[in-house]
Scaffold this active site. Structure first.
Site, mmCIF file in Angstrom:
data_model
loop_
_atom_site.group_PDB
_atom_site.id
_atom_site.type_symbol
_atom_site.label_atom_id
_atom_site.label_comp_id
_atom_site.label_asym_id
_atom_site.label_seq_id
_atom_site.Cartn_x
_atom_site.Cartn_y
_atom_site.Cartn_z
ATOM 1 N N SER A 150 26.089 20.034 1.020
ATOM 2 C CA SER A 150 27.286 20.080 1.868
ATOM 3 C C SER A 150 28.473 19.592 1.058
ATOM 4 C CB SER A 150 27.108 19.176 3.096
ATOM 5 O OG SER A 150 28.330 19.016 3.795
ATOM 6 N N TYR A 163 25.513 11.167 6.424
ATOM 7 C CA TYR A 163 25.185 12.556 6.110
ATOM 8 C C TYR A 163 25.671 12.903 4.708
ATOM 9 C CZ TYR A 163 25.157 17.672 6.654
ATOM 10 O OH TYR A 163 24.942 19.011 6.492
ATOM 11 N N LYS A 167 23.570 14.167 1.367
ATOM 12 C CA LYS A 167 23.839 15.446 0.713
ATOM 13 C C LYS A 167 24.243 15.249 -0.750
ATOM 14 C CE LYS A 167 22.740 18.100 4.100
ATOM 15 N NZ LYS A 167 21.561 18.983 3.997
#
Length: 259
Positions: A150, A163, A167
């Site tokens: 991401s 998150y 990533k």
């Protein structure tokens, strides 16, 4: 989502097989569609057995199977790989797409148990599937792995820091595996910006035009955008590409000055 072609419209079988985690909807399903469209067979995984069955039906049960389970569960990983080998006899491509982002807020207030869950699902599961696939087929026969990272892992991402951390680890996992699995297995990553899926809905719902206006290309991503990138990274056209992270972001990093 695109309509599934009729049997008469199905492309010739390529003889290749892909295992796609988190493939019952969103980006994973878009990747499965892209692989089916070029003649590959696919196995998709996911937690919801009913959603998997529906997705397999749409993809075409002659070219697709589903295996339900939690991505971080080692038994599920082994079971999925075993079932693919039983059904299709090979795993040319692995796409590590399964992921979670259950928390929104500053890192200073992040529950560390939640952080561990995010890392376990988003990173350790990808390593586990890569290990299983490598041992079962790719070590001797070659292939390609695509990790879905991401843009949140490439720069600061306020309020989704857990998150983003996971990533960023996925990007480094890609580099490490590319080095260790060469020359027979190529390993690359895709780093999407906001793609219109249920997973990312909180980032754009109710203000899509406003969010899309911030992208130089004037729109948010769709699963087909990532499906096309994954198809490229598992094609002969990318045979000299490994250890790379392909940013598919509508140009948002141009505005952030991070390119």
């Amino acid at each position: 989502m695109n309509a599934q072609p009729s049997a008469q419209q199905q492309p010739p079988a390529s003889g290749r097989t892909a295992l796609i985690t988190g493939g019952s909807r969103g980006i994973g399903y878009g990747i499965a569609e892209a692989f089916i469209a070029r003649g590959d067979r696919v196995c998709i995984t996911g937690r919801n057995a009913d959603a998997l069955q529906e997705a397999v039906h749409r993809l075409g049960p002659d070219r697709a199977i589903g295996v339900a389970g939690k991505a971080h569960d080692e038994e599920h990983q082994a079971n999925a790989v075993e079932l693919v080998m039983e059904a299709f006899g090979r795993i040319d491509f692995l796409v590590n797409n399964a992921g979670t982002n259950p928390v929104y807020g500053p890192l200073a207030e992040l529950d560390l148990q939640v952080a561990r869950k995010v890392y376990e699902t988003n990173v350790i599961s990808a390593l586990g599937f890569a290990q299983q696939t490598y041992r079962a087929w790719q070590k001797e026969n070659g292939g390609a792995i695509v990790n879905i990272a991401s843009v949140a892992g490439l720069g600061p991402s306020p309020f989704i820091g857990a998150y983003g951390m996971s990533k960023a680890a996925m990007v480094n996992l890609t580099v490490q595996l590319a080095h260790e699995f060469a020359p027979r297995v190529r390993v690359n990553a895709i780093a999407p910006a906001v793609v219109k899926t249920a997973f990312a809905r909180a980032l754009y719902e109710g203000r899509e035009e406003e969010v899309a206006a911030g992208y130089p290309l004037g729109r948010l991503g769709v699963p087909e955008d990532i499906g096309g990138a994954a198809a490229f990274l598992t094609s002969e056209q990318s045979d000299w590409v490994t250890g790379q992270t392909l940013v598919v972001d509508g140009g948002i990093f141009l505005k952030a000055g991070l390119h």
